[in-house]
Design a protein around this motif. Structure first.
Motif, short mmCIF file in Angstrom:
data_model
loop_
_atom_site.label_atom_id
_atom_site.label_comp_id
_atom_site.label_asym_id
_atom_site.label_seq_id
_atom_site.Cartn_x
_atom_site.Cartn_y
_atom_site.Cartn_z
N GLU A 8 0.77 -0.98 0.01
CA GLU A 8 -0.25 0.14 0.39
C GLU A 8 0.91 1.64 0.00
O GLU A 8 0.78 2.46 -0.59
CB GLU A 8 -0.55 0.32 1.67
CG GLU A 8 -1.40 1.39 1.44
CD GLU A 8 -2.60 0.95 2.42
OE1 GLU A 8 -3.34 2.47 2.70
OE2 GLU A 8 -2.00 0.93 3.53
N LYS A 12 0.46 4.36 -2.55
CA LYS A 12 0.81 5.42 -2.74
C LYS A 12 1.54 6.62 -3.13
O LYS A 12 1.36 7.34 -3.23
CB LYS A 12 0.25 5.62 -0.80
CG LYS A 12 -0.79 4.70 -0.45
CD LYS A 12 -0.76 5.53 0.76
CE LYS A 12 -2.71 5.45 1.78
NZ LYS A 12 -2.46 5.26 3.19
N GLU A 73 -6.94 3.54 -4.93
CA GLU A 73 -7.66 3.88 -3.85
C GLU A 73 -7.70 1.78 -4.13
O GLU A 73 -8.07 1.46 -3.21
CB GLU A 73 -8.97 4.30 -4.64
CG GLU A 73 -9.14 5.33 -4.63
CD GLU A 73 -9.96 6.69 -5.02
OE1 GLU A 73 -10.93 5.63 -5.67
OE2 GLU A 73 -10.38 7.41 -4.45
N ILE A 76 -5.39 0.87 -1.36
CA ILE A 76 -5.64 1.20 -0.34
C ILE A 76 -7.09 0.13 1.20
O ILE A 76 -6.73 -0.28 1.46
CB ILE A 76 -6.05 2.68 -0.13
CG1 ILE A 76 -5.24 3.58 -0.28
CG2 ILE A 76 -6.79 3.06 1.71
CD1 ILE A 76 -5.28 5.21 -0.56
#
Length: 159
Positions: A8, A12, A73, A76
């Motif tokens: 993750e 990001k 997204e 996440i």
């Protein structure tokens, strides 16, 4: 094993780099799609009638941003929920649009390859590695699976 905290973080971190020059990377993303599969041009309503990819095509940029952002997204969500959760309305819309555009499984692979190559170029050879590639690939694959599942419930619109 599930999507890790490190995966993750990698997605990001590279998304932050993409956002710094999203216009450039959006153009590069679509250039790669058309380089890999030239026939794909006619699948995008905003590219269909043009002879080349316009540098300032706002629809092209907006579409690329959506793909990048939804993949980020997805990463996440994979970490937090163990699966990709796209709003039902959004998922129905994406399924219908992809069905009506004639999207099939190999098209998702073209987009994935273009996405990975764009992220690689954005972050540079010094930061790009198999772990980052795997994180983006997994996030994209999960998003694509959700869209494909919805496509299977949406018959193509008759002409």
């Amino acid at each position: 094993m599930g999507f890790t905290e490190k995966q993750e973080a990698l997605v990001k971190e590279s998304w932050e780099v993409l956002k710094q020059d999203i216009a450039l990377f959006s153009l590069r993303f679509f250039s790669l799609i058309l380089e890999i599969a030239p026939g794909a041009k006619n699948m995008f309503s905003f590219l269909r009638d043009s002879e080349e990819i316009p540098q300032n095509n706002p629809k092209l940029k907006a579409h690329a941003v959506k793909v990048f952002k939804m993949t980020c997204e997805s990463a996440i969500q994979l970490r937090e929920k163990g699966q990709v959760v796209v709003g039902e309305t959004t998922l129905k819309y994406l399924g219908a649009v992809h069905v009506n555009s004639g999207v099939i499984d190999p098209h998702f692979e073209v987009v994935k390859e273009a996405l990975l190559r764009t992220v690689e170029e954005a972050v540079g050879k010094d930061k790009w590695n198999e772990e980052m590639k795997g994180a983006w690939a997994e996030a994209y694959d999960q998003l694509a699976s959700a869209i494909k599942a919805e496509m299977n419930t949406n018959p193509p619109a008759s002409s």
